[in-house]
Design an enzyme around this catalytic site. Structure first.
Site, PDB file in Angstrom:
ATOM      1  N   MET A 181      21.229 112.992  14.757  1.00 45.54           N
ATOM      2  CA  MET A 181      21.656 111.839  14.000  1.00 45.54           C
ATOM      3  C   MET A 181      22.349 112.436  13.077  1.00 45.54           C
ATOM      4  SD  MET A 181      18.436 109.034  14.502  1.00 45.54           S
ATOM      5  CE  MET A 181      17.683 109.088  12.925  1.00 45.54           C
ATOM      6  N   GLY A 182      23.510 113.137  13.729  1.00 46.69           N
ATOM      7  CA  GLY A 182      24.317 113.914  12.619  1.00 46.69           C
ATOM      8  C   GLY A 182      23.564 113.959  11.330  1.00 46.69           C
ATOM      9  N   ASN A 183      24.347 113.882  10.244  1.00 50.80           N
ATOM     10  CA  ASN A 183      24.324 115.276   9.080  1.00 50.80           C
ATOM     11  C   ASN A 183      23.438 116.464   9.149  1.00 50.80           C
ATOM     12  OD1 ASN A 183      22.039 114.898   6.199  1.00 50.80           O
ATOM     13  ND2 ASN A 183      24.054 114.289   5.596  1.00 50.80           N
ATOM     14  N   GLY A 219      18.655 123.462  10.529  1.00 52.67           N
ATOM     15  CA  GLY A 219      17.449 123.203  11.384  1.00 52.67           C
ATOM     16  C   GLY A 219      18.696 123.191  12.141  1.00 52.67           C
ATOM     17  N   HIS A 220      19.731 122.110  12.460  1.00 49.95           N
ATOM     18  CA  HIS A 220      20.601 121.701  13.518  1.00 49.95           C
ATOM     19  C   HIS A 220      21.634 122.697  13.806  1.00 49.95           C
ATOM     20  CE1 HIS A 220      20.385 117.748  11.308  1.00 49.95           C
ATOM     21  NE2 HIS A 220      20.007 117.737  12.249  1.00 49.95           N
TER      22      HIS A 220
HETATM   23  O1  PAF Z   1      15.642 113.542  16.251  1.00 51.24           O
HETATM   24  C1  PAF Z   1      16.365 113.411  15.349  1.00 51.24           C
HETATM   25  O2  PAF Z   1      17.301 113.520  15.590  1.00 51.24           O
HETATM   26  C2  PAF Z   1      16.194 111.746  16.456  1.00 51.24           C
HETATM   27  O3  PAF Z   1      14.750 111.282  16.968  1.00 51.24           O
HETATM   28  C3  PAF Z   1      16.640 111.696  18.255  1.00 51.24           C
HETATM   29  C4  PAF Z   1      16.157 112.742  18.310  1.00 51.24           C
HETATM   30  C5  PAF Z   1      18.313 112.089  17.585  1.00 51.24           C
HETATM   31  C6  PAF Z   1      16.862 110.485  18.811  1.00 51.24           C
HETATM   32  O4  PAF Z   1      17.625 110.205  18.000  1.00 51.24           O
END
Ligand code: PAF
Length: 283
Positions: free
Chosen positions: A30-32, A36-37
Site C-alpha cells: 500500500m506504499g509508504n 520492511g518492504h
Molecule cells: O499488507 C498490506 O500492505 C496490504 O494488506 C496488502 C496485502 C497490500 C493488500 O492491500
C-alpha cells in the site's frame, strides 16, 4: 525499473518477462515504503527473476471509521526507494482498474472463520477486503511467487488458505518482520505516533518477547499469560485489543501437545493501532 499504471501495460510487461523464461515474483503493497518492504523485494529477488511491486491503498480493507483518508501516501519517495531496490516493475493501479464495476458491487473473496478472529473481530470486513484485493491482483499479475511480511501474521495465513482454496499456482513466502533498532516492528502507521508514544511503542514487542520467554521457561503456556501481557501493556499506556497465544498453523487455541505457537497482539497507543507477533516453541 518501469512504472505502469494500466492493466494492459502491466500484462504486456509481465508477459514479455515470462516469454523470456523469467520466474515472476509479486510484492503487493500500500506504499509508504520502508525497509520492511525492501526486505520483501530482496526475498522476492532470491526466489524469482522478475519482480513486480504494486502500490494501491485498498479502500475495501478499511472500516468506515478507519484511517483510509489519512493513510500515508508518498509516491515520489516510494519510486526513488524502489529504483534502488531491485524491483523490475511498479504497478500503480487506480480504483477503476481494481474495481471496474464499482467497489460496492465487486465480487468478494472471503476465507470464512479465519477472517473473523483476532484482528478480524475488531476490524469487521477488513480481511475480506484484503483477500478480495489480493485475489484481484494475483489474477492481474499472475505471479509464480508472492511475498508477504510476517508482521501481518493473520493476513499471511489467510492468503495461504485462499491460494489453496482457489487452486492458484502461486508460492506464498512469508518474511520475518523488520524492526527498528529498539525493536518496534516497521509499519507505515508508525508515522502516526507522537514522540512520547514512539518511545513506549517498542514495549509491545518486548512484552511479547517476555511472554515467549516465560512459555519456554515453563515448558508450557502459563494459565494467565495472555492476561498478564495485556495488563503489562495497559500499565504503560497501551489500550490492548487482544493478546492471544495460538497455534502457528491455524491460529486456533493450542491443544495438548501443540508446541509451535504464535503470540499475537493488537493494541492502541493514542490514535495509532499497532500489531505485532512472535513465534514461540515449547521445548
Ligand atoms: O499488507 C498490506 O500492505 C496490504 O494488506 C496488502 C496485502 C497490500 C493488500 O492491500
Amino acid at each position: 525499473m518501469k512504472t505502469v499504471s494500466t492493466i494492459a501495460d502491466l500484462q504486456h510487461e509481465v508477459a514479455a518477462a515470462r516469454r523470456n523464461g523469467k520466474r515472476i515474483a509479486f510484492v503487493p503493497t500500500m506504499g509508504n515504503l520502508h525497509a520492511g518492504h525492501i526486505k520483501l523485494i530482496d526475498v522476492a529477488r532470491r526466489n524469482a527473476d522478475f519482480i513486480a511491486v504494486s502500490i494501491y491503498v485498498n479502500p475495501l480493507q478499511f472500516g468506515p471509521k478507519e484511517d483510509f483518508a489519512a493513510y500515508p501516501r508518498t509516491p515520489a519517495e516510494d519510486a526513488t526507494l524502489l529504483k534502488n531496490s531491485g524491483a523490475d516493475l511498479l504497478f500503480t493501479p487506480t480504483q477503476a482498474d481494481i474495481y471496474p464495476r464499482g467497489m460496492a458491487v465487486h465480487t468478494q473473496v472471503e476465507v470464512p472463520k479465519f477472517s473473523d478472529i483476532l484482528c478480524g473481530a475488531f476490524r469487521p470486513g477488513h480481511f475480506r477486503g484484503v483477500t478480495t484485493v489480493v485475489a484481484r491482483l494475483f489474477h492481474l499479475v499472475k505471479p509464480d511467487v508472492a511475498v508477504f511480511g510476517k508482521k501481518d501474521y493473520q493476513q499471511l495465513l489467510l492468503i495461504r488458505l485462499m491460494v489453496v482454496d482457489l487452486g492458484l499456482a502461486i508460492d506464498i513466502i512469508g518474511v520475518d518482520t523488520i524492526r527498528d533498532a529498539d525493536g518496534l516492528a516497521m509499519s507505515s502507521r508508525n508515522t502516526y505516533l507522537r514522540p512520547e508514544e514512539r518511545r513506549i511503542a517498542p514495549r509491545l514487542f518486548s512484552i511479547l518477547c517476555d511472554t515467549r520467554d516465560e512459555i519456554v521457561r515453563a515448558k508450557e503456556i502459563p494459565a494467565d499469560a495472555e492476561r498478564v501481557a495485556a495488563e503489562r501493556l495497559q500499565r504503560i499506556g497501551f489500550r490492548p485489543e487482544y493478546v492471544r497465544i495460538v497455534r502457528q498453523q491455524d491460529l486456533a487455541d493450542p491443544a495438548e501437545g501443540d508446541r509451535k505457537l504464535a503470540i499475537l497482539a493488537a493494541a492502541w497507543l493514542g490514535r495509532t493501532r499497532l500489531i505485532d507477533n512472535i513465534e514461540a516453541e515449547i521445548p
